[in-house]
Write a protein that holds these residues in place. Structure first.
Motif, PDB file in Angstrom:
ATOM      1  N   ILE A 194       8.904  -3.234   3.931  1.00  0.00           N
ATOM      2  CA  ILE A 194       7.749  -2.666   4.660  1.00  0.00           C
ATOM      3  C   ILE A 194       6.464  -3.024   3.922  1.00  0.00           C
ATOM      4  CG2 ILE A 194       6.632  -0.500   5.370  1.00  0.00           C
ATOM      5  CD1 ILE A 194       9.460   0.711   5.576  1.00  0.00           C
ATOM      6  N   LEU A 195       5.454  -3.397   4.675  1.00  0.00           N
ATOM      7  CA  LEU A 195       4.147  -3.662   4.068  1.00  0.00           C
ATOM      8  C   LEU A 195       3.595  -2.327   3.538  1.00  0.00           C
ATOM      9  CD1 LEU A 195       2.327  -6.200   3.883  1.00  0.00           C
ATOM     10  CD2 LEU A 195       1.168  -5.377   5.948  1.00  0.00           C
ATOM     11  N   PRO A 196       3.293  -2.216   2.230  1.00  0.00           N
ATOM     12  CA  PRO A 196       2.835  -0.930   1.688  1.00  0.00           C
ATOM     13  C   PRO A 196       1.669  -0.315   2.461  1.00  0.00           C
ATOM     14  CG  PRO A 196       3.277  -2.463  -0.100  1.00  0.00           C
ATOM     15  CD  PRO A 196       3.433  -3.249   1.170  1.00  0.00           C
ATOM     16  N   GLY A 197       0.780  -1.147   2.949  1.00  0.00           N
ATOM     17  CA  GLY A 197      -0.383  -0.635   3.688  1.00  0.00           C
ATOM     18  C   GLY A 197      -0.029  -0.030   5.036  1.00  0.00           C
ATOM     19  N   ALA A 233      -3.860   5.050   6.949  1.00  0.00           N
ATOM     20  CA  ALA A 233      -3.430   3.672   6.678  1.00  0.00           C
ATOM     21  C   ALA A 233      -4.361   2.688   7.365  1.00  0.00           C
ATOM     22  CB  ALA A 233      -1.992   3.476   7.155  1.00  0.00           C
ATOM     23  N   THR A 234      -4.728   2.991   8.590  1.00  0.00           N
ATOM     24  CA  THR A 234      -5.625   2.104   9.335  1.00  0.00           C
ATOM     25  C   THR A 234      -6.978   2.010   8.636  1.00  0.00           C
ATOM     26  OG1 THR A 234      -4.528   2.804  11.353  1.00  0.00           O
ATOM     27  CG2 THR A 234      -6.635   1.688  11.623  1.00  0.00           C
ATOM     28  N   LYS A 235      -7.502   3.176   8.225  1.00  0.00           N
ATOM     29  CA  LYS A 235      -8.804   3.185   7.546  1.00  0.00           C
ATOM     30  C   LYS A 235      -8.732   2.392   6.237  1.00  0.00           C
ATOM     31  CE  LYS A 235     -10.908   7.408   9.280  1.00  0.00           C
ATOM     32  NZ  LYS A 235     -11.068   8.838   9.046  1.00  0.00           N
ATOM     33  N   VAL A 249       5.199  16.350  10.941  1.00  0.00           N
ATOM     34  CA  VAL A 249       4.818  15.533  12.100  1.00  0.00           C
ATOM     35  C   VAL A 249       3.310  15.282  12.080  1.00  0.00           C
ATOM     36  CG1 VAL A 249       4.826  15.408  14.618  1.00  0.00           C
ATOM     37  CG2 VAL A 249       6.749  16.470  13.432  1.00  0.00           C
ATOM     38  N   ALA A 250       2.546  16.343  11.795  1.00  0.00           N
ATOM     39  CA  ALA A 250       1.083  16.200  11.756  1.00  0.00           C
ATOM     40  C   ALA A 250       0.661  15.233  10.650  1.00  0.00           C
ATOM     41  CB  ALA A 250       0.435  17.569  11.550  1.00  0.00           C
ATOM     42  N   MET A 251       1.332  15.320   9.497  1.00  0.00           N
ATOM     43  CA  MET A 251       0.952  14.453   8.378  1.00  0.00           C
ATOM     44  C   MET A 251       1.301  12.996   8.659  1.00  0.00           C
ATOM     45  SD  MET A 251      -0.539  16.644   6.639  1.00  0.00           S
ATOM     46  CE  MET A 251      -1.165  15.616   5.344  1.00  0.00           C
ATOM     47  N   LEU A 252       2.321  12.771   9.456  1.00  0.00           N
ATOM     48  CA  LEU A 252       2.666  11.388   9.837  1.00  0.00           C
ATOM     49  C   LEU A 252       1.506  10.780  10.628  1.00  0.00           C
ATOM     50  CD1 LEU A 252       4.787   9.151   9.797  1.00  0.00           C
ATOM     51  CD2 LEU A 252       5.758  10.127  11.881  1.00  0.00           C
ATOM     52  N   MET A 253       0.929  11.572  11.508  1.00  0.00           N
ATOM     53  CA  MET A 253      -0.224  11.093  12.271  1.00  0.00           C
ATOM     54  C   MET A 253      -1.423  10.897  11.335  1.00  0.00           C
ATOM     55  SD  MET A 253      -1.263   9.993  15.016  1.00  0.00           S
ATOM     56  CE  MET A 253       0.094  10.332  16.114  1.00  0.00           C
ATOM     57  N   ALA A 254      -1.615  11.860  10.421  1.00  0.00           N
ATOM     58  CA  ALA A 254      -2.737  11.739   9.470  1.00  0.00           C
ATOM     59  C   ALA A 254      -2.573  10.470   8.625  1.00  0.00           C
ATOM     60  CB  ALA A 254      -2.793  12.978   8.578  1.00  0.00           C
TER      61      ALA A 254
END
Ligand SMILES: NC(=O)c1ccc[n+]([C@@H]2O[C@H](COP(=O)([O-])OP(=O)(O)OC[C@H]3O[C@@H](n4cnc5c(N)ncnc54)[C@H](OP(=O)(O)O)[C@@H]3O)[C@@H](O)[C@H]2O)c1
Length: 216
Positions: free
Chosen positions: A16-19, A201-203, A191-196
């Motif tokens: 998996i790409l770490p980012g 990660a995107t930022k 579940v909420a933290m997965l979204m966070a």
């Protein structure tokens, strides 16, 4: 995760790409977390910290005892608590006199995978008890051991033939100053933290590539 037995989890995680590792399980993220550098932390322990913060429970200087040392929950939970300046003890299956250790906890985190393992004698009155465990029970005798006289649970059990219990015996919650129920506690935050983490990660990827919208 968990993956089928014939699949080597380490090989998959390393690929998996770490980012983009929003579960925070790649060794690069585990290392960054340990070093106290910006990292994608595993969602369940990150949720534990979020619960404590949002509930106004101080961590600095408190004795936090984490029972369980998995890469998924126990170890990162201990590391995150340490970064919040708690004094952390990690326990596992070879820990001697476990009850003596858990009774010293101001914050007790149970991540064991055994139904109702933490009994009232193992909890200091007034402690904050975070129950990470999710165990499905289907056996009537086991149900009675935990929930005898609990009319609401009785209805669920009769309807579904099963119910969930954490790693903490429900009677132990009665001693706690604050606790997370099962279900409806840590699981929801995971579940909420997965979204966070996904947003984070995107930022982080955008920042590291000089800003602007990039294709993932
Ligand atoms: N709420 C959520 O969203 C969420 C997310 C992930 C996991 N979970 C739940 O959390 C629990 C733990 O998950 P996990 O992935 O960390 O499990 P795991 O990988 O099986 O690790 C369990 C840990 O508990 C320790 N342990 C087992 N028996 C013990 C005993 N008798 N005394 C003291 N320690 C003992 C083990 O010690 P050793 O290392 O010595 O074997 C191990 O470190 C499970 O119930 C799981 O379903 C919930």
């Amino acid at each position: 995760m968990p993956l089928p037995r014939q699949v080597d989890a380490k090989t998959v995680l390393d690929a998996i790409l770490p980012g983009k590792d929003v579960d925070g399980l790649h060794p690069v993220n585990a290392g960054l977390l340990q070093a106290g550098r910006p990292a994608l932390a595993p969602c369940t322990p990150a949720g534990v910290i979020e619960i404590l913060k949002r509930s106004g429970i101080p961590m600095a200087g408190q004795h936090a005892v984490v029972v369980g040392r998995s890469d998924l929950v126990g170890k990162p939970a201990a590391m995150l608590l340490l970064h919040q300046n708690a004094t952390v003890t990690i326990c596992h299956s070879k820990t001697r006199n476990l009850g003596e250790v858990t009774r010293q906890a101001d914050i007790l985190v149970a991540a064991i995978g055994r139904a109702g393992f933490i009994t009232p004698e193992m909890v200091k009155p007034g402690a904050t008890v975070i129950d990470v465990g999710i165990n499905r029970i289907t056996d009537r005798a086991e149900f009675d051991r935990f929930f005898l006289g609990d009319a609401k649970r009785e209805v669920t059990f009769a309807k579904r033939g099963s119910t969930l219990v954490g790693d903490v015996h429900p009677k132990a919650f009665e001693l706690a100053g604050a606790y997370t129920p099962v279900p409806g506690g840590v699981g929801l935050l995971t579940v909420a933290m997965l979204m966070a983490n996904t947003v984070r990660a995107t930022k982080m990827r955008r920042e590291s590539s000089g800003g602007g919208a990039k294709r993932c």
